[in-house]
Design a protein around this motif. Structure first.
Motif, PDB file in Angstrom:
ATOM      1  N   PHE A  64       6.733  10.282 -13.149  1.00 20.72           N
ATOM      2  CA  PHE A  64       6.109   8.683 -13.228  1.00 20.72           C
ATOM      3  C   PHE A  64       5.454   8.309 -12.166  1.00 20.72           C
ATOM      4  CE2 PHE A  64      10.002   9.124 -10.618  1.00 20.72           C
ATOM      5  CZ  PHE A  64       9.653   8.621  -9.347  1.00 20.72           C
TER       6      PHE A  64
ATOM      7  N   TYR B 299      -0.897  -3.118   1.651  1.00 23.71           N
ATOM      8  CA  TYR B 299      -0.157  -2.079   2.443  1.00 23.71           C
ATOM      9  C   TYR B 299      -0.623  -0.532   2.156  1.00 23.71           C
ATOM     10  CZ  TYR B 299       3.561   0.999   4.277  1.00 23.71           C
ATOM     11  OH  TYR B 299       4.283   1.874   4.872  1.00 23.71           O
TER      12      TYR B 299
ATOM     13  N   TYR C  34      -0.045  -5.372  -8.194  1.00 20.79           N
ATOM     14  CA  TYR C  34       1.022  -5.921  -6.918  1.00 20.79           C
ATOM     15  C   TYR C  34       0.190  -5.908  -5.766  1.00 20.79           C
ATOM     16  CZ  TYR C  34       4.271  -5.002 -10.431  1.00 20.79           C
ATOM     17  OH  TYR C  34       4.974  -4.785 -11.738  1.00 20.79           O
TER      18      TYR C  34
ATOM     19  N   VAL D  15       0.180  -7.177  -2.767  1.00 24.49           N
ATOM     20  CA  VAL D  15       0.733  -7.203  -1.510  1.00 24.49           C
ATOM     21  C   VAL D  15       1.207  -5.721  -1.189  1.00 24.49           C
ATOM     22  CG1 VAL D  15       2.566  -7.834  -0.139  1.00 24.49           C
ATOM     23  CG2 VAL D  15       1.698  -9.494  -1.666  1.00 24.49           C
ATOM     24  N   LYS D  16       1.542  -4.788  -2.246  1.00 24.26           N
ATOM     25  CA  LYS D  16       1.724  -3.533  -2.099  1.00 24.26           C
ATOM     26  C   LYS D  16       0.610  -2.784  -1.844  1.00 24.26           C
ATOM     27  CE  LYS D  16       4.957  -0.095  -4.387  1.00 24.26           C
ATOM     28  NZ  LYS D  16       5.954  -0.058  -5.451  1.00 24.26           N
TER      29      LYS D  16
ATOM     30  N   TYR E 292      -2.299   8.820  -2.670  1.00 26.27           N
ATOM     31  CA  TYR E 292      -1.417   9.725  -2.160  1.00 26.27           C
ATOM     32  C   TYR E 292      -1.716  11.209  -2.748  1.00 26.27           C
ATOM     33  CZ  TYR E 292       0.501   5.666   0.030  1.00 26.27           C
ATOM     34  OH  TYR E 292       0.826   4.409   0.891  1.00 26.27           O
TER      35      TYR E 292
ATOM     36  N   TRP F 128       2.407  -1.157 -17.411  1.00 27.50           N
ATOM     37  CA  TRP F 128       1.259  -1.317 -16.470  1.00 27.50           C
ATOM     38  C   TRP F 128      -0.298  -0.800 -17.076  1.00 27.50           C
ATOM     39  CZ3 TRP F 128       4.166   1.625 -12.077  1.00 27.50           C
ATOM     40  CH2 TRP F 128       5.162   1.140 -11.743  1.00 27.50           C
TER      41      TRP F 128
ATOM     42  N   ARG G  65      -3.593   0.150   4.182  1.00 27.19           N
ATOM     43  CA  ARG G  65      -3.581   0.455   5.621  1.00 27.19           C
ATOM     44  C   ARG G  65      -2.617   2.006   5.958  1.00 27.19           C
ATOM     45  NH1 ARG G  65      -5.092   1.052  10.058  1.00 27.19           N
ATOM     46  NH2 ARG G  65      -3.677   0.578  11.609  1.00 27.19           N
ATOM     47  N   ASP G  66      -1.666   1.877   5.180  1.00 24.00           N
ATOM     48  CA  ASP G  66      -0.818   3.102   5.074  1.00 24.00           C
ATOM     49  C   ASP G  66      -1.596   4.534   5.248  1.00 24.00           C
ATOM     50  OD1 ASP G  66       1.885   4.348   5.653  1.00 24.00           O
ATOM     51  OD2 ASP G  66       1.693   4.887   3.086  1.00 24.00           O
TER      52      ASP G  66
ATOM     53  N   ARG H 214      -3.817   5.044   8.291  1.00 24.02           N
ATOM     54  CA  ARG H 214      -3.058   5.562   9.131  1.00 24.02           C
ATOM     55  C   ARG H 214      -2.785   6.958   9.341  1.00 24.02           C
ATOM     56  NH1 ARG H 214       0.861   0.296   9.478  1.00 24.02           N
ATOM     57  NH2 ARG H 214       2.116   1.771   7.773  1.00 24.02           N
ATOM     58  N   ILE H 215      -2.372   7.354   7.898  1.00 23.18           N
ATOM     59  CA  ILE H 215      -1.846   8.568   7.836  1.00 23.18           C
ATOM     60  C   ILE H 215      -3.168   9.739   7.854  1.00 23.18           C
ATOM     61  CG2 ILE H 215      -1.064  10.330   5.984  1.00 23.18           C
ATOM     62  CD1 ILE H 215       0.765   8.105   5.072  1.00 23.18           C
TER      63      ILE H 215
ATOM     64  N   GLN I 132       5.126   1.815 -18.934  1.00 17.56           N
ATOM     65  CA  GLN I 132       5.916   1.177 -18.035  1.00 17.56           C
ATOM     66  C   GLN I 132       5.542  -0.229 -17.990  1.00 17.56           C
ATOM     67  OE1 GLN I 132       7.134   3.268 -14.088  1.00 17.56           O
ATOM     68  NE2 GLN I 132       5.958   4.861 -14.796  1.00 17.56           N
TER      69      GLN I 132
END
Lengths: 195, 195
Positions: free
Chosen positions: A168, A63, A57, A59-60, A14, A49, A66-67, A70-71, A47
């Motif tokens: 974070f 997502y 994770y 499943v996240k 991101y 990790w 794919r997100d 698309r963006i 944290q």
């Protein structure tokens, strides 16, 4: 001119989205951008990790890919997943901290992200970073300087400052005392800075 | 008319944001909304979390409260943190599944969120839910029905369907095979549905 403090991590998908648009958008809003590369490794470790939460994770993670797809399509940005993900971003971050002392610094950051997430290239290789520096009109020797004790300390200081600010994740934006997290919040952060 | 499948969890702060705007926005976009209350408890547990990630990761939690405060202020929504957070949302979700068989269902969902996050009230009390049902023109006896074996099975089925769809947080939106996560993605999900 008001300032948007822009915190980004070279391994972060991101962050790619914000790196590619922050300067144009800030200019239109009449806001200066202060670029702050940092490293999420120690912050994620605090944290509990030991990798990207998108790997921890699945499943996240599914997502997120794919997100991003698309963006990037909606924004006309090329997108290709680097392998492995996340990339080791430490040397890129140390190098960027030095590059950003020059006006060509933001162009170097964009070049790293364009290679990593636009073309799926690895970003850990010193020779690769040296070539990008040269392409941006910066001395390739910055890569060696990045691995000096002072270069390492630079990134440690950046991570400590990010933690102090309550950061974070990446990208993050800080305007005075206000923290905004995520490429989704860039508009809101700029509006706050311009107000 | 195309359909936006709207998945929300009564304990979720960001679901409040979408619950309060989804119907108006969908109407403007010419899209139907299918309301799907579900419960994140078992989905978070499968990821190894025994509470809200905003409690498990306090730095992220502190940010979320400030982020909600800012967004609610910008949208003219009242905002007050319920104590404890997260609220036990199981009975509200079971009740909403029954309420949503009636045209007044969405109004009931909005009333629960308005009390919880607009006024900081608890939502676990059957008598409280019964009063909201009555206020919305629905039979208060739905609360008892919600705790019947069929009511419990309704929520289990909803959680299973959410998992099957790859949902890992709330709010989420599903348009055909496409999943969108977060109030930030409502515009994109509606655009996809309308296309």
């Amino acid at each position: 001119m008001p300032t948007l403090h822009f915190w980004f991590e070279f391994a972060s998908t991101y962050s790619y989205l914000s790196v590619m648009r922050v300067e144009d958008m800030a200019q239109r809003a009449g806001v200066d951008v202060a670029w702050h590369p940092f490293w999420l490794g120690p912050i994620f470790k605090a944290q509990g990790w030991d990798s990207s939460p998108f790997n921890l994770y699945p499943v996240k993670g599914a997502y997120m890919w794919r997100d991003m797809e698309r963006i990037c399509a909606a924004r006309g940005l090329p997108f290709k997943r680097p392998d492995p993900f996340p990339q080791n971003s430490v040397l890129a971050a140390r190098t960027a901290l030095l590059a950003l002392r020059h006006p060509e610094g933001p162009a170097f950051c964009r070049a790293v992200y364009a290679a990593e997430f636009g073309e799926g290239q690895g970003i850990g290789d010193p020779a690769f970073l040296g070539r990008l520096l040269a392409k941006c009109g910066l001395p390739p020797a910055l890569v060696e300087e990045a691995n000096s004790e002072a270069g390492k300390q630079g990134l440690r200081d950046s991570v400590a400052e990010a933690s102090r600010l309550g950061i974070f994740g990446a990208p993050s934006f800080v305007v005075e005392q206000e923290l905004f997290w995520g490429d989704d919040r860039l508009e809101m952060a700029l509006a706050r800075a311009a107000a």
